[in-house]
Scaffold this motif. Structure first.
Motif, PDB file in Angstrom:
ATOM      1  N   LEU A   1      -5.950   4.462  -0.709  1.00 13.24           N
ATOM      2  CA  LEU A   1      -4.523   4.181  -0.755  1.00 13.24           C
ATOM      3  C   LEU A   1      -4.203   3.365  -2.025  1.00 13.24           C
ATOM      4  O   LEU A   1      -4.971   2.515  -2.461  1.00 13.24           O
ATOM      5  CB  LEU A   1      -4.093   3.399   0.481  1.00 13.24           C
ATOM      6  CG  LEU A   1      -4.245   4.118   1.833  1.00 13.24           C
ATOM      7  CD1 LEU A   1      -3.762   3.221   2.954  1.00 13.24           C
ATOM      8  CD2 LEU A   1      -3.486   5.448   1.854  1.00 13.24           C
TER       9      LEU A   1
ATOM     10  N   THR B   1       0.860  -1.189   0.000  1.00 11.64           N
ATOM     11  CA  THR B   1       0.000   0.000   0.000  1.00 11.64           C
ATOM     12  C   THR B   1       0.889   1.230   0.000  1.00 11.64           C
ATOM     13  O   THR B   1       1.976   1.241   0.600  1.00 11.64           O
ATOM     14  CB  THR B   1      -0.922   0.036   1.225  1.00 11.64           C
ATOM     15  OG1 THR B   1      -0.134   0.065   2.416  1.00 11.64           O
ATOM     16  CG2 THR B   1      -1.845  -1.172   1.241  1.00 11.64           C
TER      17      THR B   1
ATOM     18  N   ASP C   1       0.902   5.561   0.460  1.00 11.73           N
ATOM     19  CA  ASP C   1       0.240   6.795   0.856  1.00 11.73           C
ATOM     20  C   ASP C   1       1.171   7.957   0.554  1.00 11.73           C
ATOM     21  O   ASP C   1       2.402   7.812   0.583  1.00 11.73           O
ATOM     22  CB  ASP C   1      -0.104   6.778   2.348  1.00 11.73           C
ATOM     23  CG  ASP C   1      -1.017   7.951   2.745  1.00 11.73           C
ATOM     24  OD1 ASP C   1      -1.614   8.547   1.824  1.00 11.73           O
ATOM     25  OD2 ASP C   1      -1.109   8.234   3.951  1.00 11.73           O
TER      26      ASP C   1
END
Length: 541
Positions: A127, A113, A115
């Motif tokens: 995300l 993930t 961000d």
């Protein structure tokens, strides 16, 4: 079992973008938020993380944070990666790459993930998510094929080259590939195929296989992703084929058997000559359709094939085909069979007359098939073996029967009947009849007493003999006709027939009625010629 392959991947896995299920992290109420896509390993180096991001303002590199979670059961280690560099595009729309090689510690597949924030402090609504395959990577170099064209005589290609192992953790490439095998794959027929390559310790590999279209070499990673060379299109030459029957048009007799045979050939791409197809090639069987049905036959030595029809029942045909796939164009041919009647010829009467005439009586028929048609020949030979000459031709009626008389120029030698056959029936002959006949004579013929009183008994006697070289011999068992010509008449009348006894003698009695001349006549047979005695006049008082 390895799953089927469709095409090689350039490196590891396609970059994937999967929207996150979590809430937004926006700092403001701006309607345009950053979007992160294509999260995954660097296509050129699995040791680096790469993604694409867009926003209405520049992405702040210092805010980029990636979390990678090892996809394993139980405790799932998490590694945080920071420090990213813009490698293409702009800060508002560009591709970012981790500045340093990721030290993930354990090889495997990681759920990832990402961000970040833009200059406005906005975070993505979702995300960025993806998968990183942090695995050893096969690297192919010096890949080559020995040929890029194939044909019936050159059906295989050999792939060579070197394969090495790239470690994403260290960035080091070492010779060879140990995770799994190396395979040559491509298309053959309607599907794909693969052949394991022989790989040496230094990473050199070699693999040979038959191919009809494209080929490439690949290796399988631990995550069952594949990495391979670029496909190479291999062109295929189709060779013309043909069927050559031994007899394109044959004949056989009704109720007999018949074997149709031939050779399957192809036009050699090397010599440009017609060449028998090889028996060992699985694509060279002959499909034969005929009175026995349709059957596929494997070729024998020299491209040979054959099929036997056990019983011929009439005209028929065969169609043979070969090729039409693989490296062979389709070729076919047809053979026909014409059925012949099995002719029979019988001579039922061959009586000979004293004048040298013979009766030609018999029947032309068939033991199998339709009734033959055409003339029957009377032939003559001096020795009964050679030199047969046709002296007459008789024509059978609709039932095959014939009956005719034929006068012979020389009533000696041998005779036979011969049917020459035609396009629909076989030829045949009868047995041979010997025509050599002995000369005969009637000697010592006498009618007595003379004169004789009317109503008294009159006795006629004589001897029938045949010539035997320079001598004469009596002939027994023959029929002699006693004839009488009334005084003043021009013709005689047969009065009775007597059979010769021992030594050819004969005796017969009559009642004396009127003056006239008596005589004896012998009619020719197949063994003897005819003869007539001298006349003996008797005065009846």
């Amino acid at each position: 079992m390895r799953r089927p392959l469709i095409a090689p991947l350039s490196l590891i896995a396609a970059l994937v973008s999967i929207p996150a299920a979590g809430p937004a992290f926006a700092d403001t109420a701006d309607t345009v938020l950053p979007v992160v896509s294509s999260v995954g390993g660097d296509p050129d180096d699995a040791g680096y993380l790469e993604f694409h991001a867009t926003s209405d303002t520049a992405i702040d590199a210092g805010t980029i944070t990636a979390q990678l979670t090892l996809r394993v059961s139980g405790d799932r280690p998490v590694t945080t990666v920071t420090g990213f560099t813009l490698v293409s595009g702009t800060a508002e729309d560009g591709t970012w790459r981790s500045s340093d090689r990721m030290a993930l510690g354990t090889h495997g597949v990681y759920d990832t993930t990402v961000d970040l924030a833009d200059a406005d402090g906005d975070h993505p609504d979702y995300l960025g998510q993806g998968v990183v395959a942090y695995e050893d990577l096969p690297v192919f170099t010096d890949s080559a094929l020995d040929r890029t064209t194939v044909d019936f005589e050159h059906q295989t290609v050999t792939a060579t080259g070197k394969v090495s192992t790239f470690d994403p953790a260290t960035g080091v490439t070492t010779p060879g590939w140990i995770d799994s095998g190396v395979y040559l794959t491509g298309t053959r027929g309607s599907g794909t195929w693969e052949v394991a390559a022989d790989v040496q310790a230094d990473g050199s590999y070699r693999a040979t296989a038959a191919v009809r279209s494209y080929v490439y070499v690949y290796a399988v990673q631990k995550d069952v992703q594949t990495v391979g060379t670029d496909p190479v299109l291999v062109s295929r030459t189709m060779s013309p084929t043909r069927i050559v029957f031994d007899k394109a048009a044959g004949t056989a007799v009704y109720s007999g058997s018949y074997t149709v045979s031939g050779t399957a050939q192809y036009l050699s791409p090397t010599t440009n000559t017609w060449t028998p197809l090889t028996a060992a090639d699985p694509d060279t069987e002959v499909l034969l359709t005929g009175p026995n049905g349709t059957h596929a036959y494997e070729l024998g030595t020299g491209g040979r094939f054959s099929e036997t029809l056990a019983t011929v029942t009439g005209d028929t045909s065969w169609t043979a085909g070969v090729g039409g796939f693989a490296f062979l164009q389709g070729g076919n041919a047809q053979a026909t069979l014409h059925a012949l009647s099995h002719s029979t010829l019988a001579w039922s009467d061959h009586t000979f007359t004293g004048a040298g005439a013979v009766r030609v009586k018999g029947r032309l028929s068939a033991s199998a098939g339709p009734l033959p048609t055409g003339g029957v020949q009377l032939q003559q030979s001096a020795d009964g073996r050679t030199g047969w000459t046709t002296v007459a031709t008789v024509t059978p009626d609709a039932t095959g029967a014939f009956d005719a008389w034929q006068t012979l120029h020389k009533p000696t030698g041998y005779l036979r009947l011969y049917y020459p056959g035609n396009a629909d029936a076989t030829a045949t002959t009868t047995g041979v009849v010997h025509l050599t006949r002995a000369v005969t004579r009637v000697i010592g013929f006498n009618a007595s007493p003379e004169p004789v009183r009317k109503g008294r008994t009159l006795t006629v006697t004589g001897t029938l003999q045949r010539q035997n070289g320079s001598t004469w011999t009596g002939v027994s068992g023959q029929h002699v006709t006693i004839r009488f010509r009334v005084a003043g008449a021009k013709t005689s009348t047969g009065m009775a027939t007597v059979t010769t006894g021992k030594d050819g003698r004969f005796t017969l009695t009559f009642t004396a009625k009127q003056d006239g001349t008596w005589s004896a006549a012998y009619t020719a047979t197949s063994a003897y010629l005819n003869s007539t005695s001298a006349g003996d006049y008797v005065d009846v008082r």
